[in-house]
Each structure stands twice: as C-alpha cells, then as structure tokens.
Design an enzyme around this catalytic site. Structure first.
Site, short mmCIF file in Angstrom:
data_model
loop_
_atom_site.label_atom_id
_atom_site.label_comp_id
_atom_site.label_asym_id
_atom_site.label_seq_id
_atom_site.Cartn_x
_atom_site.Cartn_y
_atom_site.Cartn_z
CE LYS A 138 -39.95 -12.16 -27.51
NZ LYS A 138 -39.72 -11.35 -26.29
CB SER A 142 -43.26 -9.86 -25.32
OG SER A 142 -41.76 -9.74 -25.22
CB SER A 200 -40.47 -9.55 -22.46
OG SER A 200 -41.49 -8.74 -22.70
N1 GLN Z 1 -44.15 -5.65 -21.13
C1 GLN Z 1 -43.27 -4.71 -21.32
C2 GLN Z 1 -43.54 -4.02 -22.77
O1 GLN Z 1 -44.46 -4.16 -22.89
C3 GLN Z 1 -41.91 -5.32 -21.59
C4 GLN Z 1 -41.68 -5.80 -23.07
C5 GLN Z 1 -40.27 -6.75 -23.06
O2 GLN Z 1 -39.59 -6.93 -22.02
N2 GLN Z 1 -40.03 -7.14 -24.36
O3 GLN Z 1 -42.83 -3.09 -23.02
#
Ligand code: GLN
Length: 471
Positions: free
Chosen positions: A75, A150, A174
C-alpha cells in the site's frame, strides 16, 4: 503448474519448476491488461525483473529466503527506500522515501519481489477508495462498484491476480472491509504485533499493518515474516511470535461468541443469513457457541471518529509545504505558503478530518469530546476483555452491506462512516481480526465474515479461519 498456496509455489520456484522471471512477467502482463482497475499507483517493472534475476541466483547458491520470488504489492502509505511514497495525496505526490518500513524490509530480506505500490484512500482515510488523488479503484467482481477502502488497491491486487500477496493497513477496518468487498482474506493484527516504523501515521494509536491473501496459509506466512518487536517502533510489543503455519488445520474447537449487537438493525439480510448458516454448521460440528453482549457497541463509530480525527489532525500538521512534498506556487509570506500548500495539497475528506480533529482537541471542547472519547474507548476495551474471558473467538459480519456502487455514498460522509460499524471496535480495543470470504449474495457479490480474538491470539484466528480455506 498446480500449487495450492504460496509456500508450494515458492517450493516450485526453488526447484526450478516455475520460472521466477516468467512468474513476474505474467503478473506484469496481467497488471497491464487490468489497468482499468487502477489498483496500482506505481509498478516497478524493470526493477522487479532485475530483482527476479538476483533472487534466481540466490536460489541457485542455496541462500534464498522464506518468500523467495513471491510477488508482493504494498500500500502506498508504506515507505520503500528510493521509491515514491504518496499516500495517494497530492501533497506527497513528488515525495520519495529515503528509507524502508520495517515490514517492507522484512519482506525484502526474505527475498520477496515488491512489484508496486497500491492505490488507496488519501492518507488511508475512507471506505471506498474514492478519496485518492490517483482516482477510484474498481472492484474486480463488478467494476461499477467500489472495492472498499482504504486499502482498496491492495485488496484488488490480490483478488484480480496482480500479485501473490499484498500488504495493507487497518486503522478502522481498511484491511477487513476491502477484503470482504473483494472476496479474499485479510488480517488486521493486534496493535503492536507488527512494527509501524515507516507507515505514514494516520491515527497512531489505531494504525496496524497486515496482509491480504487468497488463502489462510499465505496470510500466516506473511504475518509470520512481518511480526515482531522493532527497536524503531516503541509501540511494537516484545511478544513471542508463534509459528502460524503450524496451527493451520489443527481442527481445534474453539469456544465462539456471537455478539448480539452486531446482528441488529442495519445488517443486510443476505449477509446475516450467510453467517448464521455457518454458525449452524459449526454447531453441528460440535462447536460450543453462545450469544454474548458488547453493550458499548453503539458508541464505537462516534468514539472512533473523535479519536482518529484528533490524532490525524496532529499527525498531518507536518505537511506544511516546507518540509515535505507539495508547495503552492502562490504565496507572498510564510503563513500564506502554509495555508495555500495545505489547501491545494489535501483532498476534501482529509480536510474534513483535520477540521474535526482540531475542533475536538481545542481547549473549550477537549474535555467534552476528546477526553470523554478516551474514557469510552477504555469501556469498549473492557467489553471485549469480559467476553474473551467467556469465549475464544467472536463471529460477526465484516460489513453491513456488500460492495456498494461507485458514487453511492461519496456525498454522504456519515453514511460512509457507518460502513465501518463492525470493524472499528477492534482498533479501539487493539485486538486482531480477520475477514473470511464465506459466500456470494444473489448478485454474485462477496460476503465476508469477521472473526475477532483477544490481543495476541492471532494463532486462534489463523487456525479457525483455515477451516474455510478452499485450497
Ligand atoms: N474507513 C475508516 C476510516 O475512514 C478506516 C480507515 C482505515 O482503516 N485506514 O477511517
């Protein structure tokens, strides 16, 4: 050539029955033909082939590592020395990392090939991969839908055969949520199990790094490599790392809890039924299963968004146009340089979170929001401590719905935040969790089941999840 997991494939590579270079080339061709998915921000073509040649000679001299020749995608929030590190943000669009994250270095040290850096939501903030400076990532199962976020690019890279395995990060879901949307396995380790050194900080007390894979064996293999105490991250924990491969298929009948709050209103009925179906099967196999309660569940999203925005607003203060990345051309004094660089460099969601976080940390509201949320975080953790005295594992849905349409929620941040309703609690409590792909719904979209364990019980997650390995 047939193989059922990465270790077998590596065995075939080492014995010369699979050509390492051809393997890399096949992935490069597939990446090219599936470019529309937009899974990668950067692909390191020539370098990957060069590296394959080096590893080939290491294999010949009998000195290759545990991941020799495995093709790994990472990532684009993880540092990889001398390569771009953009966090899918304009503000870091020209930034080159001068060192490698510990997790990335450990993979390289075991002779994996880093094929590229994957697309993600800007600074890992999002649930749909629609917040990237590099554009949306498409779900390979249905390209009118989001892959989740994400770590959408890392999930898609595995699901669409654009690499063997990948690394993502999980601050509130995420890894697990995109794994669920794409129909693959994804594991969020215990906070502190994997060093965060070289992971661009979003919410430092929540951030974790973990693998995506098509089967549990591969998850175990990668997790074993990246785990462990690291002098460079004082929050990494000096805890024995069990041999996760040895616990695969051990058929242990763990005691399982079903938290009733996770099956209440708002859960898609096909997801609910698929999970309850599995629960029935487990019962028939002799598993002891009981309903449990996590009464603080209703506060998780609110608590999560107060705390992570607070941490994010502080972590993102360093992007000021002076030290890193993008600087606006348009300023006449220092203050204006800061303001314009940040205004032009950050996307909408990141700005929203900086504003929210700055608000909850401001002197008049600190006690009312930030301190209160810290206390609730403790209560959420205590809920888990209590149920894990009764049971070994918890089974829940990973997401309230299957993959939604691109654009469906992007104008409604609150609705988007609710897609993390079942995942954020694990990060609040610091416990590990896994997504297991269990079924497809009537539209052919993947359904994921989440399994949670207490801190440092990855062994149980891996052992239990391996029952669901098809290979
Ligand atoms: N979707 C969650 C957020 O927007 C989790 C993001 C993540 O785990 N990086 O914060």
């Amino acid at each position: 050539m047939q193989y059922s997991n990465l270790s077998e494939k590596i065995g075939l590579i080492k014995s010369g029955r699979i050509s390492l270079i051809e393997n890399v080339e096949t992935f490069l061709q597939t990446i090219q033909s599936r470019k529309n998915l937009n899974a990668y921000n950067f692909v390191f073509e020539e370098e990957a082939i060069q590296r394959a040649k080096e590893i080939e000679s290491k294999i010949k001299s009998g000195q290759s590592g545990k991941l020799a020749g495995a093709v790994v995608a990472i990532k684009d929030v993880l540092a990889y020395k001398d390569h771009p590190l953009t966090c899918s943000s304009k503000i870091l669009s020209n930034f080159i990392s001068i060192y490698s994250a510990t997790s990335v270095q450990k993979i390289i040290d075991e002779d994996a090939i880093i094929i590229g850096k994957t697309n993600c939501d800007e600074f890992a903030m999002g649930s749909s991969n629609e917040n990237s400076f590099f554009g949306n990532v498409l779900n390979p199962v249905d390209d009118s839908r989001v892959p989740g976020g994400s770590s959408g690019g890392s999930a898609v890279a595995v699901a669409a055969n654009l690499c063997d395995v990948s690394l993502g990060t999980d601050t509130g879901g995420s890894i697990r949520q995109p794994a669920a949307f794409c129909g693959i396995f994804g594991l969020k380790p215990t906070y502190g199990r994997v060093s965060r050194y070289g992971l661009t900080a979003f919410a430092s007390s929540f951030d974790t790094i973990g693998p995506f894979a098509k089967n549990v064996h591969d998850l175990a293999l990668v997790l074993n490599v990246i785990s462990g105490k690291d002098e460079k991250d004082s929050t990494s924990v000096n805890q024995n790392v069990p041999d996760l491969i040895s616990v695969l298929n051990n058929q242990k009948k763990y005691k399982i809890g079903i938290p009733k709050e996770y099956f209440a209103e708002g859960l898609d009925v096909e997801i609910k039924n698929s999970i309850l179906n599995i629960v029935e099967k487990l019962k028939a196999e002799g598993f002891q299963i009981e309903e449990v309660s996590l009464p603080m569940t209703e506060y998780t999203i609110a608590t999560y968004y107060i705390l992570i925005t607070a941490e994010a607003s502080s972590n993102l203060a360093r992007y000021d146009g002076a030290r890193y990345g993008y600087r606006s051309d348009n300023y006449s004094n220092l203050e204006e340089m800061y303001i314009n660089s940040r205004t032009e460099g950050f996307g909408t969601e990141v700005k929203r979170r900086i504003m929210l976080g700055t608000y909850v940390l401001s002197s008049g509201y600190y006690d009312a929001y930030y301190r209160k949320a810290q206390k609730v975080r403790r209560l959420i953790k205590e809920d888990f401590d209590k149920v894990f005295q009764q049971v070994d594992l918890l089974i829940t849905p990973t997401t309230p719905t299957t993959a939604f349409k691109i654009g469906e929620k992007s104008d409604n941040p609150l609705e988007m935040y609710l897609s993390d309703i079942y995942t954020t609690s694990a990060n609040l409590a610091g416990i590990p969790g896994i997504n297991i792909p269990i079924a497809k719904n009537s539209n052919g979209l993947p359904i994921g089941m989440q399994v949670l364990a207490k801190q440092f019980d990855e062994e149980k997650l891996i052992s239990f999840a391996s029952r669901f390995d098809k290979t």
